[in-house]
Design an enzyme around this catalytic site. Structure first.
Site, PDB file in Angstrom:
ATOM      1  N   CYS A   4       0.866  -1.176   0.000  1.00 51.16           N
ATOM      2  CA  CYS A   4       0.000   0.000   0.000  1.00 51.16           C
ATOM      3  C   CYS A   4       0.908   1.233   0.000  1.00 51.16           C
ATOM      4  CB  CYS A   4      -0.909   0.003   1.230  1.00 51.16           C
ATOM      5  SG  CYS A   4      -1.821   1.555   1.381  1.00 51.16           S
ATOM      6  N   ASP A  30      -0.022  16.030  -2.885  1.00 54.58           N
ATOM      7  CA  ASP A  30      -0.265  15.011  -3.909  1.00 54.58           C
ATOM      8  C   ASP A  30       0.862  15.054  -4.946  1.00 54.58           C
ATOM      9  OD1 ASP A  30      -3.111  13.435  -4.912  1.00 54.58           O
ATOM     10  OD2 ASP A  30      -1.469  13.668  -6.355  1.00 54.58           O
ATOM     11  N   HIS A  46      -4.585   1.532   8.135  1.00 51.58           N
ATOM     12  CA  HIS A  46      -4.999   1.069   6.804  1.00 51.58           C
ATOM     13  C   HIS A  46      -6.445   0.589   6.837  1.00 51.58           C
ATOM     14  CE1 HIS A  46      -4.466  -0.503   2.714  1.00 51.58           C
ATOM     15  NE2 HIS A  46      -5.348  -1.406   3.122  1.00 51.58           N
ATOM     16  N   ASN A  85     -12.757   9.582  -2.291  1.00 48.15           N
ATOM     17  CA  ASN A  85     -13.245   8.520  -3.181  1.00 48.15           C
ATOM     18  C   ASN A  85     -13.304   7.176  -2.456  1.00 48.15           C
ATOM     19  OD1 ASN A  85     -13.299  10.267  -5.483  1.00 48.15           O
ATOM     20  ND2 ASN A  85     -11.077  10.058  -5.657  1.00 48.15           N
ATOM     21  N   GLY A  91     -13.488   6.266  -8.576  1.00 45.73           N
ATOM     22  CA  GLY A  91     -12.205   6.830  -8.976  1.00 45.73           C
ATOM     23  C   GLY A  91     -11.100   6.653  -7.945  1.00 45.73           C
ATOM     24  N   HIS A  96      -6.941   3.195   0.572  1.00 52.45           N
ATOM     25  CA  HIS A  96      -6.517   3.534   1.942  1.00 52.45           C
ATOM     26  C   HIS A  96      -7.092   4.933   2.167  1.00 52.45           C
ATOM     27  CE1 HIS A  96      -3.080   3.784   5.099  1.00 52.45           C
ATOM     28  NE2 HIS A  96      -3.881   4.833   5.254  1.00 52.45           N
ATOM     29  N   HIS A  98      -8.350   8.504   2.465  1.00 55.44           N
ATOM     30  CA  HIS A  98      -7.697   9.817   2.396  1.00 55.44           C
ATOM     31  C   HIS A  98      -8.681  10.831   1.840  1.00 55.44           C
ATOM     32  CE1 HIS A  98      -7.098   7.791  -1.441  1.00 55.44           C
ATOM     33  NE2 HIS A  98      -7.077   8.987  -2.013  1.00 55.44           N
ATOM     34  N   HIS A 100      -8.804  14.436  -0.342  1.00 51.40           N
ATOM     35  CA  HIS A 100      -8.085  15.397  -1.188  1.00 51.40           C
ATOM     36  C   HIS A 100      -8.564  16.792  -0.793  1.00 51.40           C
ATOM     37  CE1 HIS A 100      -7.004  12.450  -4.494  1.00 51.40           C
ATOM     38  NE2 HIS A 100      -7.945  11.773  -3.866  1.00 51.40           N
TER      39      HIS A 100
END
Ligand code: 5GP
Ligand code: ZN
Length: 111
Positions: A4, A30, A46, A85, A91, A96, A98, A100
């Site tokens: 991962c 990113d 995770h 997502n 998408g 794991h 997160h 954005h």
């Protein structure tokens, strides 16, 4: 979790530009930004998708709002989009959890 990318970043096995870290979350830039500001707030444990969070996990997520507030002040952005997502159809590239944080340019409508 083996293989991962985000677990490897959390464990410092892959280098990243860390902007914030506490016991539950890290924030990195990113690698492939879609806007002048594109941050990832990554849960350190995770868990692949939101619906797999336990109640104990969920109780830790209030921090995400504080982290965003702190970063928006530090990096001086007040208008931004949060994207999260879940699953390939949505998408999600890295399973794991997160968020954005996308800012710094006019964003089109979602849909
Ligand atoms: P997802 O599609 O899973 O919602 O988002 C994954 C994000 O992780 C993508 O925007 C992608 O550019 C970013 N990403 C993938 N690999 C790396 C990496 O090794 N380092 C960083 N900083 N970001 C990554
Ligand atoms: Zn992971």
């Amino acid at each position: 979790m083996e293989n991962c990318v985000f677990c490897k970043i959390i464990n410092n096995e892959i280098p990243s530009e860390k902007l914030y870290e506490d016991e539950d979350f890290i924030v990195i830039k990113d690698i492939n930004p879609v806007a002048p500001i594109h941050l990832l707030v990554i849960y350190k444990k995770h868990v692949p998708v939101i619906h797999e969070l336990s109640e104990d996990d969920q109780r830790r997520f209030w921090k995400v709002f504080n982290i965003i507030k702190k970063l928006s002040e530090e990096l001086n952005f007040k208008e931004y989009r949060i994207v999260q997502n879940n699953g390939k159809q949505a998408g999600q590239e890295i399973p794991h959890i997160h968020f954005h944080i996308i800012a710094g340019r006019k964003l089109g409508k979602i849909g």
